[in-house]
Design a protein around this motif. Structure first.
Motif, PDB file in Angstrom:
ATOM      1  N   ILE A   8      40.324  43.989  31.707  1.00  0.00           N
ATOM      2  CA  ILE A   8      39.521  42.763  31.657  1.00  0.00           C
ATOM      3  C   ILE A   8      40.222  41.707  32.493  1.00  0.00           C
ATOM      4  CG2 ILE A   8      38.575  43.291  29.378  1.00  0.00           C
ATOM      5  CD1 ILE A   8      40.525  41.236  28.213  1.00  0.00           C
ATOM      6  N   ASP A   9      39.459  40.772  33.002  1.00  0.00           N
ATOM      7  CA  ASP A   9      40.054  39.687  33.777  1.00  0.00           C
ATOM      8  C   ASP A   9      41.086  38.954  32.939  1.00  0.00           C
ATOM      9  OD1 ASP A   9      38.489  40.321  35.917  1.00  0.00           O
ATOM     10  OD2 ASP A   9      36.986  38.759  35.557  1.00  0.00           O
ATOM     11  N   ASP A  10      42.199  38.642  33.557  1.00  0.00           N
ATOM     12  CA  ASP A  10      43.312  37.909  32.948  1.00  0.00           C
ATOM     13  C   ASP A  10      44.102  38.736  31.945  1.00  0.00           C
ATOM     14  OD1 ASP A  10      42.702  35.603  34.441  1.00  0.00           O
ATOM     15  OD2 ASP A  10      41.242  34.964  32.923  1.00  0.00           O
ATOM     16  N   GLY A  11      43.763  40.025  31.791  1.00  0.00           N
ATOM     17  CA  GLY A  11      44.598  40.910  30.998  1.00  0.00           C
ATOM     18  C   GLY A  11      44.223  41.052  29.537  1.00  0.00           C
ATOM     19  N   VAL A  12      44.771  42.092  28.906  1.00  0.00           N
ATOM     20  CA  VAL A  12      44.551  42.387  27.491  1.00  0.00           C
ATOM     21  C   VAL A  12      45.579  41.622  26.661  1.00  0.00           C
ATOM     22  CG1 VAL A  12      44.569  44.197  25.737  1.00  0.00           C
ATOM     23  CG2 VAL A  12      43.652  44.673  28.027  1.00  0.00           C
ATOM     24  N   ALA A  45      56.837  46.119  19.054  1.00  0.00           N
ATOM     25  CA  ALA A  45      56.419  46.992  20.152  1.00  0.00           C
ATOM     26  C   ALA A  45      54.930  47.289  20.014  1.00  0.00           C
ATOM     27  CB  ALA A  45      57.223  48.287  20.162  1.00  0.00           C
ATOM     28  N   GLN A  46      54.307  47.575  21.148  1.00  0.00           N
ATOM     29  CA  GLN A  46      52.893  47.918  21.171  1.00  0.00           C
ATOM     30  C   GLN A  46      52.648  48.952  22.267  1.00  0.00           C
ATOM     31  OE1 GLN A  46      49.862  48.610  20.040  1.00  0.00           O
ATOM     32  NE2 GLN A  46      49.422  46.472  19.462  1.00  0.00           N
ATOM     33  N   ARG A  47      51.777  49.900  21.989  1.00  0.00           N
ATOM     34  CA  ARG A  47      51.373  50.869  23.003  1.00  0.00           C
ATOM     35  C   ARG A  47      49.931  50.585  23.404  1.00  0.00           C
ATOM     36  NH1 ARG A  47      50.366  57.268  22.179  1.00  0.00           N
ATOM     37  NH2 ARG A  47      49.792  57.760  24.334  1.00  0.00           N
ATOM     38  N   VAL A  53      43.184  49.854  25.637  1.00  0.00           N
ATOM     39  CA  VAL A  53      43.054  49.761  24.182  1.00  0.00           C
ATOM     40  C   VAL A  53      44.445  49.796  23.546  1.00  0.00           C
ATOM     41  CG1 VAL A  53      42.170  50.888  22.106  1.00  0.00           C
ATOM     42  CG2 VAL A  53      40.792  50.856  24.199  1.00  0.00           C
ATOM     43  N   VAL A  54      44.723  48.820  22.658  1.00  0.00           N
ATOM     44  CA  VAL A  54      46.004  48.832  21.950  1.00  0.00           C
ATOM     45  C   VAL A  54      45.941  49.874  20.840  1.00  0.00           C
ATOM     46  CG1 VAL A  54      46.610  46.460  22.534  1.00  0.00           C
ATOM     47  CG2 VAL A  54      45.282  46.913  20.472  1.00  0.00           C
ATOM     48  N   LEU A  55      47.038  50.618  20.668  1.00  0.00           N
ATOM     49  CA  LEU A  55      47.034  51.789  19.793  1.00  0.00           C
ATOM     50  C   LEU A  55      47.846  51.619  18.517  1.00  0.00           C
ATOM     51  CD1 LEU A  55      47.508  54.516  22.565  1.00  0.00           C
ATOM     52  CD2 LEU A  55      45.374  53.763  21.495  1.00  0.00           C
ATOM     53  N   TRP A  56      48.729  50.639  18.468  1.00  0.00           N
ATOM     54  CA  TRP A  56      49.604  50.514  17.308  1.00  0.00           C
ATOM     55  C   TRP A  56      49.231  49.299  16.453  1.00  0.00           C
ATOM     56  CZ3 TRP A  56      54.896  51.536  20.188  1.00  0.00           C
ATOM     57  CH2 TRP A  56      54.957  52.887  20.553  1.00  0.00           C
ATOM     58  N   GLY A  57      47.937  49.162  16.171  1.00  0.00           N
ATOM     59  CA  GLY A  57      47.460  48.065  15.335  1.00  0.00           C
ATOM     60  C   GLY A  57      47.326  46.782  16.129  1.00  0.00           C
TER      61      GLY A  57
END
Length: 202
Positions: A8-12, A45-47, A53-57
């Motif tokens: 997405i524009d400007d990032g997740v 940390a986040q994946r 799509v973020v995967l760790w909540g």
């Protein structure tokens, strides 16, 4: 064709709040794993996958929530979809550099709140040891500079190069900065900036 954002524009959005510089490393399958210090002084940390799509909540996983301030995280792949994260930790009674390995699902693999890599140090630099572990470079934290050390951590969290690591530059002069690179044989090459004025104790 012009380059355009793939997500997405400007990032997740990964984290809302005040924090320091994040660390980021590939997850090996098109996504990434990030680590950062929160405004409360904890390490998270986040994946994120290849589609953004973020995967760790929604808030990531807590890597270290020990009392005291954690900062300056570094991160490197563990070669198995997870990562090894190292940071400076000001916890009471045990300050120094700590590290934690998280697996592909964000689950901690070593001791709660991380293992202690060394007792007194500044911000760490991490590289892979190409065997599931990491090599950590650090200074001993003398104001204005300090001697430079390296430590290798096994995939199981064991310290392989002694309890405080191996000294690679310890002279009467101040080593003000350094960086590390893999040597392709589970070791490390270290470059050090040495200033030609002496440490003093007065």
């Amino acid at each position: 064709a012009p380059l355009r954002a793939q997500w997405i524009d400007d990032g997740v959005l990964i984290y809302t709040g005040v924090g320091g510089r994040p660390g980021i490393v590939s997850d090996g399958i098109g996504g990434a794993i990030l680590a950062w210090a929160s405004s409360a002084g904890n390490i998270y940390a986040q994946r994120i996958d290849a589609t953004g799509v973020v995967l760790w909540g929604p808030s990531g996983v807590l890597v270290c929530g020990a009392l005291g301030t954690q900062s300056n995280p570094g991160i490197v792949s563990d070669g198995a979809g997870g990562a090894i994260i190292g940071w400076y930790d000001g916890r009471s009674g045990g300050s120094g550099i700590y590290a934690q390995r998280v697996d592909v699902n964000g689950a901690a693999q070593w001791a709660a709140d991380g293992i202690r890599v060394c007792s007194t140090a500044t911000a760490p630099r991490l590289i892979s040891d190409d065997a599931g572990g990491a090599i950590v470079g650090y200074s001993n934290g003398i104001v204005g500079g300090g001697d430079v050390f390296v430590q290798r951590i096994g995939a199981d969290g064991s310290l392989l190069w002694g309890t405080e690591g191996v000294s690679v530059c310890a002279t009467q002069y101040i080593e003000s900065d350094f960086d590390i690179a893999p040597d392709g044989a589970h070791g490390v090459i270290v470059a050090v900036v040495r200033n030609y004025y002496q440490n003093s104790t007065g």
